[in-house]
Structure formats: structure tokens, C-alpha cells
Design an enzyme around this catalytic site. Structure first.
Site, short mmCIF file in Angstrom:
data_model
loop_
_atom_site.label_atom_id
_atom_site.label_comp_id
_atom_site.label_asym_id
_atom_site.label_seq_id
_atom_site.Cartn_x
_atom_site.Cartn_y
_atom_site.Cartn_z
N CYS A 1 104.69 -8.81 76.00
CA CYS A 1 105.35 -8.49 77.27
C CYS A 1 105.80 -7.03 77.31
O CYS A 1 106.49 -6.57 76.40
CB CYS A 1 106.55 -9.42 77.48
N GLY B 1 94.94 -15.05 83.92
CA GLY B 1 96.32 -15.00 84.41
C GLY B 1 96.36 -14.92 85.92
O GLY B 1 96.23 -15.93 86.63
C1 LIG Z 1 103.99 -12.54 86.86
C2 LIG Z 1 103.49 -12.47 85.45
C3 LIG Z 1 104.21 -13.11 84.45
C4 LIG Z 1 103.75 -13.06 83.12
N1 LIG Z 1 104.44 -13.74 82.17
C5 LIG Z 1 103.93 -13.80 80.90
C6 LIG Z 1 104.54 -14.63 79.92
O1 LIG Z 1 105.53 -15.32 80.14
N2 LIG Z 1 103.97 -14.63 78.68
C7 LIG Z 1 102.84 -13.89 78.38
O2 LIG Z 1 102.35 -13.93 77.24
N3 LIG Z 1 102.26 -13.11 79.29
C8 LIG Z 1 102.75 -13.06 80.55
N4 LIG Z 1 102.10 -12.34 81.50
C9 LIG Z 1 100.83 -11.67 81.14
C10 LIG Z 1 99.62 -12.57 81.44
O3 LIG Z 1 99.64 -13.74 80.64
C11 LIG Z 1 98.31 -11.83 81.15
O4 LIG Z 1 98.30 -11.42 79.82
C12 LIG Z 1 98.14 -10.61 82.04
O5 LIG Z 1 98.49 -10.88 83.38
C13 LIG Z 1 96.69 -10.10 81.99
O6 LIG Z 1 95.79 -11.11 82.36
P1 LIG Z 1 95.17 -11.21 83.86
O7 LIG Z 1 94.52 -9.87 84.15
O8 LIG Z 1 94.19 -12.32 83.79
O9 LIG Z 1 96.31 -11.45 84.80
C14 LIG Z 1 102.56 -12.35 82.81
C15 LIG Z 1 101.85 -11.71 83.83
C16 LIG Z 1 102.30 -11.76 85.13
C17 LIG Z 1 101.50 -11.06 86.21
#
Ligand SMILES: Cc1cc2nc3c(=O)[nH]c(=O)nc-3n(C[C@H](O)[C@H](O)[C@H](O)COP(=O)(O)O)c2cc1C
Length: 317
Positions: free
Chosen positions: A99, A225
Site C-alpha cells: 500500500c 483490481g
Molecule cells: C480503492 C483501492 C483500494 C485498495 N486497497 C488495497 C488493499 O486493501 N490491499 C491491497 O493489497 N491492495 C489494495 N489496493 C491495490 C489493488 O489491490 C491493486 O494492487 C492495484 O489497484 C493494481 O491493480 P489494478 O490495476 O488491477 O487495479 C487498492 C486499490 C484501490 C484502487
């Protein structure tokens, strides 16, 4: 071994705070998400038995295999939290070392640890040693442009007993900007020393991209995500493309039905007011691409009774 309970190639819902609660996870599971993670939960809060955090780690057996994801910045709190969550019998515990948010990373939790790799490894080892359940890690490729140690870090994490590594192809400094760099994820995967499954993550927004990145980078799984928010259908589409079928397109009726189901499940779980607030993040995503959605959206955002929201959803055409 964790790898024995995962499919040969996994497509899973990436953990997202205030999004991947059990109601939404259950829907994604039904549409084919192979693996699930809870939202991240603060180790400090878990140790203090904060009710909201305990609620966040609850899950139902249909969600298996599922990880409870924890974050923290000290060996003591993370091991204590891991021991606590182990009692809830998740299939594995995932440590969030990814994070980038200031309130998390600024205190040395999440990706804040990526400029102190010895500490990251020491804490991770302590967590692995403190529980019987498998431990995984979700992290980023590095701290900033000049510091991308993921290839070495992956080896060290494996050496201390981590059984699955999910890598988001961005640095802490990048937050969510620029395109995710999957070349380093592939380097980790192609490292002969690596035996544990490697999940790639970042910017997968279609079944085509999922299969393209699977083939190009050779990872053992992909986490989706943002593109899954209000779009659980993507998991079924991924399943279909993996079987060489043309992915289906969900109808408007299906979207309305699932959005209603999601809203009602949230109401049952967290109460009407909180459900209405949390669901505001979803409407535009469920109805992405629906022409003339704006007037409906404005009404959905203003409404404060679930019953009326259901009526608006049923009007969408
Ligand atoms: C609103 C939001 C909340 C997130 N919360 C977490 C979380 O609680 N734990 C985590 O490991 N990653 C969290 N992430 C990161 C996502 O799991 C992911 O790694 C990131 O969005 C990249 O993937 P994507 O391009 O498919 O969205 C969060 C991302 C977003 C946008």
C-alpha cells in the site's frame, strides 16, 4: 502447501479497501474468481479487537481459498495479528507490503517497508514462524525509480517461507500513475531459484489483456483490481477466454440483477446507511458504457433509501 490448493493458473480479485468486502467477494467468486483476499486490516486494530476490523476479516466457506490480509509496521503487532487471524481459519494470511497511501506507507507499513528490505524480511519471517497457516505477500516492484529490488526481495521472501507472492508492477513512488511494468514481474517468475507461485498485478482491464499478459509474462496467476469494481463479470469472461471461447457480454438485466443483489446483501450486512455510502463507488462501474446513465447516477447518488435505489436501478434502460 498453498500451491496445492490453487488452480494451475489463477485469476483472482485483488484486495481493495472498502470494495472487496464479503458481499462483493461472494459475487466475484460466483463469477469465477479463483482466489480471494479480504480488504487489508490493521494489525494494531485487530489486536485491540476493533469491531470494524474483526468484521472485515470475517468470510464464509464458499469464498475459499481465501486470505486474510493484514498490514502493520512491527514484528510484534504483525505476529500478534497473524496469530489472531489464524483462529478464523483462512486458507492463508497475506501480508500487505504494497500500500502506497501516506497514512499507511508513511508509518513504515505497506510499501513504506520497501526502503528497508532487511526489516521487511525479518518481520515476514517472524510472521511465517508464528503461525501454522501459509503466509503470502503482496508488494510492489520497489520503492522508487532508483530502487526496484523485487527480484532479490522475492528470493529472500521465498527463503523465509513465504508461499505465494503477488507483485503489483509499480513502485511506491508511482502510486497508481504510469503504466504497470510487468517486465520485472516476469524476471521474478523466470528466476530459476523461484519455486513459489508468482501472481502479477496491475492494469489488467479485460479478458484479452489477461490472456495476453499470462502468455507474455508466464505468471502463475493474475489479480484484477479496479477493472473488477462493479464488473464481477470479468472473471467469467476470463474463464471463457482461457477455454478458448469468446467471452460473453453481460446484459443490462444481468447487471441490474447483480447490482441489486449486491446492494441488498450490503444492507443486510452493514445496515442501510452504510450500504448506501459504500455502494456509491459501484454504480458507474456496473453501468459503464450504458448510454444516458448520468441522470440515473445523479438520482442514485442522492437517494437515501435502499427501496428507492432498487426502483431507480429497475428503471435503467
Ligand atoms: C480503492 C483501492 C483500494 C485498495 N486497497 C488495497 C488493499 O486493501 N490491499 C491491497 O493489497 N491492495 C489494495 N489496493 C491495490 C489493488 O489491490 C491493486 O494492487 C492495484 O489497484 C493494481 O491493480 P489494478 O490495476 O488491477 O487495479 C487498492 C486499490 C484501490 C484502487
Amino acid at each position: 502447501m498453498l500451491k496445492d490448493i490453487l488452480p494451475e493458473f489463477s485469476v483472482g480479485l485483488s484486495p481493495m479497501d472498502e470494495i472487496t468486502n464479503k458481499e462483493f467477494r461472494r459475487i466475484c467468486k460466483r463469477y469465477g474468481s479463483d482466489v480471494l483476499f479480504t480488504e487489508f486490516v490493521s494489525s494494531d486494530a485487530l489486536i485491540r479487537d476493533v469491531e470494524k476490523s474483526i468484521e472485515k476479516i470475517s468470510f464464509s466457506s464458499v469464498e475459499r481459498p481465501i486470505a486474510i490480509q493484514i498490514f502493520g509496521n512491527s514484528e510484534q503487532t504483525l505476529t500478534m495479528a497473524a496469530q489472531k487471524v489464524e483462529k478464523f481459519h483462512p486458507d492463508f494470511i497475506d501480508i500487505n507490503w504494497g500500500c502506497p497511501m501516506k497514512k499507511i506507507a508513511g508509518k513504515g507499513s505497506g510499501s513504506g517497508i520497501l526502503n528497508d528490505i532487511p526489516k521487511m524480511i525479518q518481520i515476514t519471517k517472524a510472521v511465517v514462524d508464528s503461525v501454522k497457516v501459509p503466509v503470502s505477500v503482496k508488494t510492489r516492484i520497489g520503492y522508487d525509480e532508483s530502487n526496484k529490488p523485487i527480484v532479490k526481495v522475492a528470493e529472500m521472501l521465498q527463503d523465509v517461507g513465504v508461499q505465494l507472492l503477488s507483485i503489483h508492477g509499480r513502485t511506491k513512488a508511482q502510486m497508481y500513475k504510469a503504466e504497470a511494468d510487468w517486465s520485472l514481474i516476469a524476471e521474478v517468475k523466470n528466476n530459476q531459484r523461484m519455486k513459489i507461485p508468482i501472481f502479477g498485478n496491475g492494469d489488467i482491464d479485460s479478458p484479452q489483456k489477461m490472456i495476453d499478459y499470462k502468455n507474455r509474462y508466464g505468471v502463475d496467476g493474475i489479480l484484477i483490481g479496479r477493472a473488477a469494481v462493479g464488473n464481477p463479470f470479468i472473471f467469467e469472461q476470463c474463464k471463457q477466454i482461457l477455454k478458448n471461447n469468446t467471452p460473453y457480454t453481460p446484459s443490462l438485466e444481468e447487471k441490474v440483477m447483480v447490482c441489486k443483489e449486491h446492494l441488498l446483501a450490503m444492507k443486510d450486512s452493514v445496515g442501510e446507511d452504510r450500504a448506501i455510502v459504500l455502494m456509491k463507488k459501484f454504480y458507474s462501474r456496473y453501468f459503464l458504457g450504458i448510454q444516458n446513465f448520468k441522470p440515473y447516477k445523479m438520482r442514485l447518488m442522492e437517494e437515501n433509501k435502499v427501496e428507492n435505489i432498487i426502483n431507480i436501478l429497475e428503471e435503467i434502460e
